[in-house]
Design a protein around this motif. Structure first.
Motif, PDB file in Angstrom:
ATOM      1  N   LEU A 235     103.565   0.894  61.221  1.00 51.22           N
ATOM      2  CA  LEU A 235     103.549  -0.300  60.376  1.00 51.22           C
ATOM      3  C   LEU A 235     103.362   0.099  58.923  1.00 51.22           C
ATOM      4  O   LEU A 235     104.025  -0.420  58.039  1.00 51.22           O
ATOM      5  CB  LEU A 235     102.429  -1.249  60.807  1.00 51.22           C
ATOM      6  N   GLY A 345     101.946  -3.772  72.185  1.00 50.94           N
ATOM      7  CA  GLY A 345     101.263  -4.749  71.346  1.00 50.94           C
ATOM      8  C   GLY A 345      99.985  -4.203  70.717  1.00 50.94           C
ATOM      9  O   GLY A 345      99.340  -4.903  69.946  1.00 50.94           O
ATOM     10  N   ASN A 347      97.614  -1.468  68.438  1.00 51.13           N
ATOM     11  CA  ASN A 347      97.662  -0.655  67.219  1.00 51.13           C
ATOM     12  C   ASN A 347      96.744   0.542  67.352  1.00 51.13           C
ATOM     13  O   ASN A 347      95.741   0.489  68.052  1.00 51.13           O
ATOM     14  CB  ASN A 347      97.104  -1.461  66.025  1.00 51.13           C
TER      15      ASN A 347
HETATM   16  C1  LIG Z   1      98.221  -4.741  64.746  1.00 51.00           C
HETATM   17  O1  LIG Z   1      98.312  -4.654  63.335  1.00 51.00           O
HETATM   18  C2  LIG Z   1      99.071  -5.698  62.744  1.00 51.00           C
HETATM   19  C3  LIG Z   1      99.194  -5.419  61.255  1.00 51.00           C
HETATM   20  O2  LIG Z   1      98.005  -4.974  60.702  1.00 51.00           O
HETATM   21  C4  LIG Z   1      98.394  -7.027  63.020  1.00 51.00           C
HETATM   22  O3  LIG Z   1      99.179  -8.066  62.488  1.00 51.00           O
HETATM   23  C5  LIG Z   1      98.252  -7.223  64.528  1.00 51.00           C
HETATM   24  O4  LIG Z   1      97.536  -8.394  64.796  1.00 51.00           O
HETATM   25  C6  LIG Z   1      97.534  -6.032  65.146  1.00 51.00           C
HETATM   26  N1  LIG Z   1      97.530  -6.189  66.600  1.00 51.00           N
HETATM   27  C7  LIG Z   1      96.411  -6.093  67.324  1.00 51.00           C
HETATM   28  C8  LIG Z   1      96.571  -6.275  68.792  1.00 51.00           C
HETATM   29  O5  LIG Z   1      95.333  -5.853  66.824  1.00 51.00           O
END
Ligand SMILES: *[C@@H]1O[C@H](CO)[C@@H](O)[C@H](O)[C@H]1NC(C)=O
Ligand SMILES: *[C@@H]1O[C@H](CO)[C@@H](O)[C@H](O)[C@H]1NC(C)=O
Ligand SMILES: *[C@@H]1O[C@H](CO)[C@@H](O)[C@H](O)[C@H]1NC(C)=O
Length: 490
Positions: A235, A345, A347
């Motif tokens: 990202l 899904g 990060n």
């Molecule tokens: C992962 O990171 C993105 C961008 O920072 C964010 O929009 C998303 O909610 C995150 N997903 C999780 C599961 O934390």
């Protein structure tokens, strides 16, 4: 005439001139073959045009991409087949009223009548596939969909064209059978063999960059396929590079927000199930347990930490230092094992960094009196797209006459002064912003600058001034201490 129609006049003129060019009878295509290699977040498309000039002195050949295709394309390059030298290309302005986008390629030399040439157009599309179904349990398969146009449009007549769609695994779930392509061929409209679906050959197509043709024949094709690798996106990548002549060192630090863009995890994650899947070597394709990065040879002081701290389950194999002209032939290999497997899904944010001897990547040109440092834009992560990247390069204090040589233009650039402890005038910092980077963009920026001997001395002077300062302060404190020591007279 009203003022508004005056204003549209030059525009109309421009449009008519353009369409004369586009429909000109200067070339014909004896054959076009397009191959799309489907990945996860990155799709590589190679199109070969066998072209023939119909007139003398033809120097510009025009290709057409679908408009949606152009919007997903983050890299485009044209070459003569067998040559390494990219040709000059010029994109026409994106016209949202049309379903295609034109790109002019300048041929290496003008072709005369009946002369032929094979051109290869390479493009890379990002975010062009999507998981379907959109969710998957920990032990389920991963499948993706990809959509593209059936026909390769061209301003010129085409004798024969075909499109091949290749997947990594032969497990193709479904593909479109284009019904109204039957009058373009006397063979099958589509065939599948192993991991390749072939549309065409389609014969004797007229010039197709026009509304009539597009309405009659153009259509979408959809491929639904199993993909046996995680779909990865970075990202954000923040790379900070700091050049130090004082330490003869170049430090690189990457802050990476990694995202698994595969199907989102359905239900809960079970570590027990994960362990047993791993034990039986049956991890689902959408689960990422580890990843491997190729870092430069000769690095020292590598580090890797995440939001919790150092990650000790990672491994690094450091290759010995290689000279400047051999950079990129050998690598140190870092295996990153996140604390938890990365599921769809999810990060994972981490930071890694390393030092390199400055001499491995910098050179000095005596006649110009300038240093040149090679700075790689990114370290490619297999199959992943980098949605946003920011590269900053901090030069030594006093660096001047800065020049940069970029492999491709950044979306935005800025220069400012970075000041930290022990800096007097501050260090020039160059920042480059990018979007949608892929392995094709993993090239280097060359930064050159002058550094006077006074600038070279600045650091030692600053350091010795600081030491002297501390020393003086120390003495001062001691004196104060002395004078403040309560003297008790007994
Ligand atoms: C992962 O990171 C993105 C961008 O920072 C964010 O929009 C998303 O909610 C995150 N997903 C999780 C599961 O934390
Ligand atoms: C990056 O890719 C996305 C999805 O393909 C696209 O919508 C966007 O316009 C691209 N951005 C740039 C600057 O190329
Ligand atoms: C992390 O590792 C580095 C290098 O091995 C070490 O210097 C540092 O103290 C460690 N930090 C923590 C918080 O353990």
């Amino acid at each position: 005439m009203s003022p508004s129609s005056w204003r549209t006049l030059p525009f109309l003129l421009l449009v008519s001139v353009t369409s004369v060019f586009a429909s000109s009878k200067s070339f014909e295509n004896t054959a076009i073959v397009r191959t799309a290699e489907l990945g996860g977040s990155v799709v590589h498309v190679t199109t070969t045009y066998a072209i023939k000039a119909l007139d003398d002195g033809q120097k510009t050949y025009t290709v057409a991409l679908g408009r949606a295709e152009r919007e997903k394309t983050s890299f485009i390059e044209a070459k003569v087949k067998g040559s390494k030298e990219p040709l000059k290309i010029k994109e026409r302005a994106l016209d949202t009223s049309k379903d295609y986008h034109l790109v002019d390629i300048t041929l290496p030399k003008a072709l005369s009548t009946d002369k032929t040439l094979n051109l290869v157009l390479e493009t890379v599309q990002t975010h062009a596939t999507w998981p379907s179904p959109a969710t998957a349990a920990q032990n389920e398969d991963q499948s993706l969909k990809y959509q593209t146009n059936l026909l390769i449009l061209s301003p010129y007549k085409t004798s024969v064209q075909r499109t091949k769609v290749k997947t990594l695994s032969p497990r193709i779930i479904s593909y479109t059978t284009p019904e109204n392509a039957k009058d373009l061929t006397d063979k099958d409209v589509v065939t599948k063999s192993g991991a390749t679906v072939t549309y065409g050959p389609y014969d004797n197509l007229p010039s197709s960059t026009n509304k009539e043709f597009i309405e009659k024949y153009q259509q979408s094709i959809l491929i639904h396929y199993h993909h046996e690798q995680p779909v990865l996106e970075v990202l954000n990548l923040q790379r900070s590079v700091e050049v130090s002549h004082w330490g003869a060192n170049i430090n690189t630090e990457d802050k990476i927000d990694l995202y698994n863009a595969g199907p989102k995890l359905k239900g809960h994650f079970s570590r027990l199930q994960h362990q047993s899947q791993k034990y039986f070597n049956k991890l689902s394709a959408h689960v990422l347990p580890a990843l491997t990065l190729h870092l430069p040879a000769g690095l020292s002081n590598p580090y890797y930490y995440d939001l919790i701290g150092n990650v000790s389950t990672s491994n690094i194999r450091i290759a010995p230092s290689v000279p400047k002209n051999k950079q990129g032939t050998q690598f140190s290999v870092l295996e990153i094992r996140p604390r938890y497997p990365l599921l769809g899904g999810w990060n994972y944010t981490f930071t890694l960094g390393w030092d390199l001897p400055l001499g491995d990547v910098a050179s000095y040109d005596k006649s110009a009196g300038k240093y040149t440092v090679e700075v790689p834009i990114m370290t490619p992560l297999l199959g992943a797209v980098v949605n946003n990247a920011e590269l900053s390069v901090v030069l030594p204090e006093g660096a001047s006459n800065i020049e940069i040589l970029e492999p491709f233009p950044a979306l935005a650039k800025r220069t400012d002064i970075h000041k930290t402890y022990l800096d007097t005038t501050g260090r020039p910092r160059l920042t480059f912003i990018y979007k949608n980077l892929t392995v094709k963009h993993a090239e280097s920026i060359y930064v050159s600058y002058k550094l006077s001997w006074v600038a070279h001395l600045k650091k030692p002077v600053a350091v010795s001034t600081a030491i002297l300062g501390l020393f003086t302060l120390g003495m001062f404190v001691r004196r104060i201490n002395l004078s403040l020591t309560p003297t008790r007279k007994v």
